[in-house]
Design an enzyme around this catalytic site. Structure first.
Site, PDB file in Angstrom:
ATOM      1  N   LYS A 195       9.278-155.087 -76.548  1.00 27.36           N
ATOM      2  CA  LYS A 195       8.571-156.010 -77.331  1.00 27.36           C
ATOM      3  C   LYS A 195       9.662-156.949 -78.093  1.00 27.36           C
ATOM      4  O   LYS A 195       9.241-158.087 -77.944  1.00 27.36           O
ATOM      5  CB  LYS A 195       7.725-155.459 -78.303  1.00 27.36           C
TER       6      LYS A 195
ATOM      7  N   HIS B  40      10.252-159.094 -75.359  1.00 24.74           N
ATOM      8  CA  HIS B  40       9.333-159.776 -74.826  1.00 24.74           C
ATOM      9  C   HIS B  40       9.451-161.262 -76.102  1.00 24.74           C
ATOM     10  O   HIS B  40       9.101-162.365 -75.334  1.00 24.74           O
ATOM     11  CB  HIS B  40       7.913-159.045 -75.206  1.00 24.74           C
TER      12      HIS B  40
ATOM     13  N   ALA C  10       1.269-165.432 -74.021  1.00 24.78           N
ATOM     14  CA  ALA C  10       1.813-164.016 -74.692  1.00 24.78           C
ATOM     15  C   ALA C  10       2.077-163.023 -73.463  1.00 24.78           C
ATOM     16  O   ALA C  10       2.864-162.074 -73.500  1.00 24.78           O
ATOM     17  CB  ALA C  10       0.816-163.716 -75.534  1.00 24.78           C
TER      18      ALA C  10
ATOM     19  N   ALA D 234       0.120-149.467 -70.953  1.00 26.19           N
ATOM     20  CA  ALA D 234      -1.041-150.533 -70.995  1.00 26.19           C
ATOM     21  C   ALA D 234      -1.045-151.168 -69.717  1.00 26.19           C
ATOM     22  O   ALA D 234      -0.151-151.651 -69.096  1.00 26.19           O
ATOM     23  CB  ALA D 234      -0.558-151.479 -72.088  1.00 26.19           C
TER      24      ALA D 234
ATOM     25  N   ASP E 290       1.790-152.204 -63.685  1.00 29.62           N
ATOM     26  CA  ASP E 290       1.097-153.495 -63.520  1.00 29.62           C
ATOM     27  C   ASP E 290       1.745-154.613 -63.839  1.00 29.62           C
ATOM     28  O   ASP E 290       1.415-156.037 -64.089  1.00 29.62           O
ATOM     29  CB  ASP E 290      -0.207-153.611 -64.299  1.00 29.62           C
TER      30      ASP E 290
ATOM     31  N   MET F 216       5.293-159.881 -69.904  1.00 31.91           N
ATOM     32  CA  MET F 216       4.827-158.653 -70.073  1.00 31.91           C
ATOM     33  C   MET F 216       5.519-157.504 -69.278  1.00 31.91           C
ATOM     34  O   MET F 216       5.781-157.781 -68.164  1.00 31.91           O
ATOM     35  CB  MET F 216       3.095-158.523 -69.749  1.00 31.91           C
TER      36      MET F 216
ATOM     37  N   ARG G 160      13.397-152.179 -69.757  1.00 34.16           N
ATOM     38  CA  ARG G 160      13.079-152.857 -68.341  1.00 34.16           C
ATOM     39  C   ARG G 160      13.822-154.278 -68.495  1.00 34.16           C
ATOM     40  O   ARG G 160      13.835-154.689 -69.778  1.00 34.16           O
ATOM     41  CB  ARG G 160      11.416-153.001 -68.234  1.00 34.16           C
TER      42      ARG G 160
ATOM     43  N   ASP H  96       3.515-146.506 -65.941  1.00 33.11           N
ATOM     44  CA  ASP H  96       3.315-147.321 -67.025  1.00 33.11           C
ATOM     45  C   ASP H  96       2.088-147.023 -68.035  1.00 33.11           C
ATOM     46  O   ASP H  96       1.227-146.250 -67.568  1.00 33.11           O
ATOM     47  CB  ASP H  96       3.297-148.738 -66.644  1.00 33.11           C
TER      48      ASP H  96
END
Length: 270
Positions: free
Chosen positions: A53, A56, A45, A13, A187, A49, A161, A11
């Site tokens: 986006k 998200h 927020a 970030a 992560d 994750m 994802r 990944d």
């Protein structure tokens, strides 16, 4: 022991760059405020994750607490047009600021060098769309990190994802012989699901990314007890999501690969 692993797929970030994954989380908060004068917390927020986006933002709209405040403010649930408007607000903010969050997570260069020394290929997937990644990849390259391929959340018609498609596109791009010879490192829980759904070994990173929410300085200054408390909270979430291994940061990855090689040699598969 004969090496069997072929690739590690990282990944971005919270895994290789942007310790604590602060670039996307803060900008979600800012985008909600700019687009709708709506207050979102950093913790909220962070919740979805790892997703693309747009997805998200959609997931935030379904969050019970956010949904309740949204209905109270606007008299209706968040709809498709709202998500589009929020995404259009989010994207330029993210492109503008992502370069400021491009510092490599400690251990990234050393670990990637060790993997390349083993003959492994380096893939990457991300919840960021391609316009954001174009800028982030340039900044990361200037800092010494250039994976062999990068697949973005908006690259594939099938989606992102938690589906397997971005990880499997890395398999195609890198010309991997067996999916079971790949390791997905992430992560986020959707990122672990991505690797599991693609049939790969998966490694969750507890302390460098979104679940812990620590800056690099906070991580370095944290006491053993504070870190242990974070591990106790985060590790079960990764394990429940299917992670084969759970470690602190990318710096701890090489011994995990040794163990995966051992298990492959014994005939185990993810």
């Amino acid at each position: 022991m004969q090496q069997q692993l072929e690739a590690v797929i990282f990944d971005w970030a919270g895994t290789t760059v942007d310790f604590g994954s602060f670039a996307p989380t803060q900008i979600f908060v800012d985008a909600f405020r700019a687009a709708y004068d709506f207050d979102l917390t950093l913790a909220e927020a962070r919740g979805p994750m790892g997703l693309g986006k747009w997805q998200h933002i959609e997931a935030l709209g379904r969050d019970p607490a956010v949904d309740a405040r949204w209905r109270a403010k606007f008299g209706r649930p968040m709809n498709h047009d709202d998500i589009d408007h929020l995404y259009r607000t989010f994207l330029p903010l993210q492109v503008e600021r992502v370069g400021a969050h491009a510092a490599l997570i400690p251990g990234t260069l050393e670990t990637v060098a060790a993997l390349r020394e083993r003959g492994l290929k380096i893939g990457s997937t991300t919840g960021y769309p391609r316009p954001v990644m174009e800028k982030l990849m340039l900044a990361a390259a200037a800092n010494g990190y250039t994976p062999d391929c990068t697949v973005c959340a908006d690259d594939l018609a099938a989606g992102a994802r938690p589906g397997p498609w971005m990880a499997l596109q890395c398999v195609l791009d890198l010309k991997i012989g067996k999916v079971a010879h790949c390791v997905k490192v992430d992560d986020t829980l959707p990122g672990i699901a991505e690797g599991c759904n693609a049939g790969m070994w998966t490694v969750g990173l507890m302390l460098s990314g979104s679940p812990a929410g620590l800056t690099a300085a906070e991580f370095a200054a944290a006491t053993a007890a504070e870190l242990a408390a974070l591990r106790a909270r985060i590790a079960p979430e990764f394990t429940a999501a299917g992670a084969h291994y759970v470690i602190d940061t990318i710096a701890d990855l090489p011994p995990v690969l040794d163990d995966i090689e051992r298990r492959l040699a014994q005939g185990e598969r993810p």
